[in-house]
Design an enzyme around this catalytic site. Structure first.
Site, PDB file in Angstrom:
ATOM      1  N   CYS A  71      44.078  35.612  38.453  1.00 51.84           N
ATOM      2  CA  CYS A  71      42.740  36.180  38.600  1.00 51.84           C
ATOM      3  C   CYS A  71      42.566  37.023  39.856  1.00 51.84           C
ATOM      4  CB  CYS A  71      41.684  35.076  38.541  1.00 51.84           C
ATOM      5  SG  CYS A  71      41.768  33.868  39.894  1.00 51.84           S
TER       6      CYS A  71
ATOM      7  N   CYS B 285      45.090  25.731  41.200  1.00 50.40           N
ATOM      8  CA  CYS B 285      43.656  25.882  40.978  1.00 50.40           C
ATOM      9  C   CYS B 285      43.120  24.740  40.131  1.00 50.40           C
ATOM     10  CB  CYS B 285      43.367  27.223  40.308  1.00 50.40           C
ATOM     11  SG  CYS B 285      41.605  27.539  40.011  1.00 50.40           S
TER      12      CYS B 285
END
EC number: 2.8.1.13
Length: 389
Positions: free
Chosen positions: A224, A127
């Site tokens: 997440c 990410c």
């Protein structure tokens, strides 16, 4: 020492502002990547209070509706709202960018495929590499920003030859393992204002000083997009049929039991195998093609030589020969002495001076200077590994 003073202490000349530019803060535009947590909120508030031209940007990375009730996440739901409130309080513009498709293509799909291939991926690194420090950084440039600041706990220092990446002052918060793939070009543009703080308590105290509603907000937990740390449930949803049952075998291929899907296991796992009795057994490797989980004694986990791919090198010396350094093979383990041997094609062989247990394909192997705090780069542990002699 205050945040401002600490940043200015690293400046090579007094005419530079706290972010290292030879102009006033008001003339310096900085985009702050805001996740909605206390760390990035403090960075934005501090820079705004110093007079910088701050623009806050929050990325919506996964389904907004599904995330509204989830606690301990980032980049969706309540966190977007919290970032917006900080911007409103401090008086700077704030934008939310929909990066759901990019995030799925660049991070989530690879996460699922890596798990199915028997690896243990680290999506937070991807990410940073493929979304925050690539796509978002380009957005910052499009906004005519001089730099982009984040709330990561890592230090950027001006070295004799170039900007250098260093571990955070607080070893308990250090995030260098997750940022090893930061390129030199990205590092030149990035700023990490929290890296010098000695504890998270200082960050929360600053948040309280600015009257931020997130001052006592809990830190994000787990990945997440993985609720409650249930990796297998996410993989099954993304790749139906991934949890097909198979055999648990020893190193000689003898069947010891059955399992409910290789995605439920990781290298080094001992508990939950369902084959009690005798000496303790650990997961040595996963064989997705045959749906087998191979187990054995703990000593069989010991590894001395590691194959590393996709190397990102940040050192000043050429990436060649033998390089004495420290390496970290998991985010929760301290760096250990090793010899780094570069190979063609951004590959390397790492020889650990003392064998390590549970070296897992898909994890990162991060390089540090032998003495000091500098991050020299790192790469990804490949499927090929050589057991300790």
């Amino acid at each position: 020492m205050t945040l401002t003073a600490a940043l200015r202490a690293d400046a090579p000349a007094t005419e530079l502002n706290s972010l290292g530019f030879a102009k006033s803060p008001a003339q310096t535009r900085v985009v702050v990547a805001m996740s909605g947590g206390v760390d990035s909120s403090v960075v934005a508030a501090q820079l705004k209070s110093e007079g910088y031209d701050v623009i806050g940007v929050t990325l919506q990375l996964y389904d907004h509706g599904a995330a509204l009730a989830k606690k301990g996440a980032c980049c969706a739901g309540q966190d977007i709202h919290d970032a917006r409130r900080v911007a409103e309080r401090m008086g700077f513009p704030h934008y939310v960018l929909d990066y759901e498709n990019k995030f799925r293509e660049s991070v989530i799909d690879e996460f699922a495929d890596a798990y199915l291939a028997g690896a243990t991926p680290v999506p937070c690194i991807r990410c940073n590499e493929r979304v925050k420090f690539r796509d978002l950084l380009e957005t910052a440039r499009d906004l005519d920003a001089d730099c982009m600041a984040t709330g990561h706990y890592i230090q950027r220092k001006d070295g004799a030859h170039r900007a250098e990446l260093h571990m955070a002052a607080d070893p308990n918060r250090d995030q260098s393992y997750f940022l090893f793939s930061t390129t030199q070009e990205q590092l030149d543009f990035l700023r990490f204002p929290l890296g010098h703080l000695v504890s998270k308590a200082e960050t929360r105290a600053l948040a309280a000083d600015y009257g931020l509603s997130v001052a006592d907000k809990p830190d994000s937990q787990d990945i997440c997009f993985v609720p409650n740390g249930d990796y297998a449930a996410v993989i099954e949803k993304l790749r139906p049929g991934a949890a097909d049952p198979g055999e648990i075998v020893d190193q000689q291929g003898t069947v010891l039991g059955t399992h409910r899907g290789v995605i439920h296991y990781t290298i080094g796992q001992r508990r939950g195998l369902g084959i009690g009795g005798g000496s303790p057994l650990y997961v040595l490797r996963l064989e997705p093609e045959t749906r087998r989980v191979v187990v054995g004694p703990r000593e069989a986990l010991s590894t001395r030589t590691i194959a590393v791919t996709e190397v990102n090198w940040l050192g000043d010396q050429p990436f060649e020969g033998e390089i004495a350094c420290l390496v970290r093979i998991r985010s929760t383990r301290p760096p250990r002495p090793a010899i780094l041997r570069p190979l063609p094609g951004r590959r390397a062989e790492v020889e650990l001076l003392d064998p390590e247990d549970g070296v897992s394909p898909g994890q990162a192997c991060v390089f540090y200077e032998a003495e000091g705090t500098r991050v020299l780069g790192g790469g990804w542990i490949s499927l090929r590994r050589r057991p300790a002699a």
